[in-house]
Design an enzyme around this catalytic site. Structure first.
Site, short mmCIF file in Angstrom:
data_model
loop_
_atom_site.label_atom_id
_atom_site.label_comp_id
_atom_site.label_asym_id
_atom_site.label_seq_id
_atom_site.Cartn_x
_atom_site.Cartn_y
_atom_site.Cartn_z
N ASP A 154 7.37 -29.45 -69.63
CA ASP A 154 6.86 -29.30 -68.02
C ASP A 154 7.66 -28.09 -67.47
O ASP A 154 8.84 -27.85 -67.97
CB ASP A 154 7.35 -30.72 -67.38
CG ASP A 154 6.92 -30.39 -65.98
OD1 ASP A 154 5.79 -29.97 -65.77
OD2 ASP A 154 7.29 -31.07 -65.11
N ASP A 307 6.11 -35.81 -59.46
CA ASP A 307 6.59 -34.37 -60.02
C ASP A 307 7.59 -34.06 -58.90
O ASP A 307 7.63 -32.82 -58.42
CB ASP A 307 5.41 -33.50 -59.91
CG ASP A 307 5.82 -32.21 -60.48
OD1 ASP A 307 6.92 -32.02 -61.01
OD2 ASP A 307 4.85 -31.32 -60.60
#
Ligand code: DOR
Ligand code: ZN
Length: 426
Positions: A154, A307
């Protein structure tokens, strides 16, 4: 303790009923369904949950807690407490820290900090490559032994397909899910928001949707090739949903998530150069919003993850193009689900609980996500009717970077229980 008279929703056991639930020795001891009352013993606390929903603890498998190295933005402790305040009993934190979470000792240290925080459980996602520079694979077996639950790139997308293939082969051998941020960076260099009309009007270089979609397609193909469990992080476009639907139909071992901002906001939110509407992947368009809803409805998108990406206020108070990507999400996610998915009739409350608890537990094979008798007492109680105004100054998180400030939302956690201990509310 007894959680009394609430609407017990447990999708894992097909339960949606008013009743009482007894917690004893850190586990769910009894679920008394169909309006049955449990008699409280003298040593037991009885918490009135009438009008509230009692469900398996919410789980957010994609958060950035900034520890080690950027503790001014967030820490394991502040993040775990913010999670509990948002109704989460567990989260999984990303490895793009300073230094990167790419060795066993950092994983062990963070797990210990999670225990010490006595709030939501914090699981650790380790880096796919050493230093997240995609040159050398991280020691995945060591990382797993130390407690890492998955590996991810990520924020540092793997551009080299051969490298990702090898990473997937190793991860598959170790039964570790591979969580990928899909973006072909040769197409997105120096972009700051969705490529399209609004970006043109604002004079901002765009992040074309195709850059993300082609990487989703590539990664699904690599998952088919290797058999590895691919989890697609933060899906934001309609075509990504279609590609994942296709991959699942092909039998690929693929799961996917989207976040609240991708079904609530379009790139119009960037007008006024609002840096708190800047994240990567960027906010898209109405068609994409509708596709997120459809994807959640038919299960193409398995779960919801925020997120959560806290940044200091001064870091966001710069020109739009210079601001860092990311917004906080832990303390608004449940309410955005209720307000924008349940209230308009897109999802039932049970389907929302499934996408925020049962499914995230399944995707990362975490404990929790069920109220089955004997399972750990990780429980969320929320008021599905409570209206409240988002006031970032009130957040438990150190981050205040939300595009939802000032909005009135419906639905709020009132009690969060982890391992039988109340960690928020009451
Ligand atoms: O918006 C984002 N924030 N996207 C990313 O890929 C990274 C994240 C962060 O760490 O702030
Ligand atoms: Zn992220």
């Amino acid at each position: 303790m007894i959680l009394s008279g609430g609407r017990i929703i447990d999708p894992a056991n097909n339960l949606d009923t008013v009743g009482d639930l007894r917690v004893e020795d850190g586990v769910v001891r009894t679920v008394a369904a169909g309006g049955t009352r449990l008699e409280g013993r003298p040593d037991e606390r009885v918490i009135n949950c009438a009008g509230k929903v009692v469900c398996p603890g919410l789980i957010d498998i994609h958060v950035h807690l900034r520890e080690p190295g950027q503790e001014y933005k967030e820490t394991i402790e502040s993040g775990a407490r913010a999670a509990a305040a948002g109704g989460f009993t567990a989260v999984a934190c990303m490895p793009n820290t300073k230094p990167v979470i790419d060795n066993a000792s950092i994983v062990r240290d963070l797990r210990a900090k999670s225990d010490a925080a006595r709030a939501a459980r914090v699981y650790v996602i380790a880096a796919l490559s050493k230093g997240m520079v995609n040159q050398e694979l991280a020691e995945m077996a060591d990382l797993k032994d130390a407690g890492a639950v998955a590996v991810s790139d990520d924020a540092f997308q793997v551009q080299d397909a051969e490298f990702l293939r090898r990473a997937m082969e190793y991860a598959h051998m170790l039964r570790l899910p591979v969580l990928t941020h899909c973006e072909n960076t040769s197409l997105t260099d120096s972009g700051a928001m969705n490529e399209g009309y609004t970006a043109t009007v604002l004079g901002i270089k765009g992040l074309p949707r195709e850059a993300y979609e082609m990487d989703v397609a590539r990664n699904i193909l690599l998952s088919l090739m290797t058999g590895a469990h691919l989890h697609v992080l933060h899906v934001s476009t309609a075509r990504e949903v279609e590609l994942i639907r296709w991959g699942k139909a092909q039998g690929a071992n693929v799961t996917a998530e989207t976040g609240p901002h991708y079904w609530c906001l379009t790139d119009e939110a960037c007008r006024g150069y609002h840096a708190n509407a800047k994240m990567n992947p960027p906010l898209r368009t109405e068609t994409d919003l509708a596709a997120m809803v459809e994807g959640l409805k038919d299960g193409t998108l398995d779960c919801i993850a925020t997120d959560h990406a806290p940044h200091a206020a001064y870091e966001k108070q710069v020109e739009f193009v210079s601001a860092p990507f990311g917004i906080v999400g832990l303390e608004t996610s449940l309410a955005l689900g209720i307000t924008h998915l349940v209230q308009p009739g897109h999802l039932s409350l049970a389907a929302l609980v499934k996408a925020m608890s049962t499914e995230p537990a399944r995707v990362l094979r975490l404990p929790g996500g069920t109220l089955a008798e004997g399972s750990p007492a990780d429980i969320t109680v929320f008021d599905p009717e409570a209206q409240w105004v988002v006031e970032p100054e009130q957040f438990v998180s150190k981050g205040r970077n939300t595009p939802f400030a000032g909005q009135t939302l419906t639905g709020r956690a009132t009690l969060t229980v982890v391992g039988g201990e109340v960690v928020y509310g009451d």
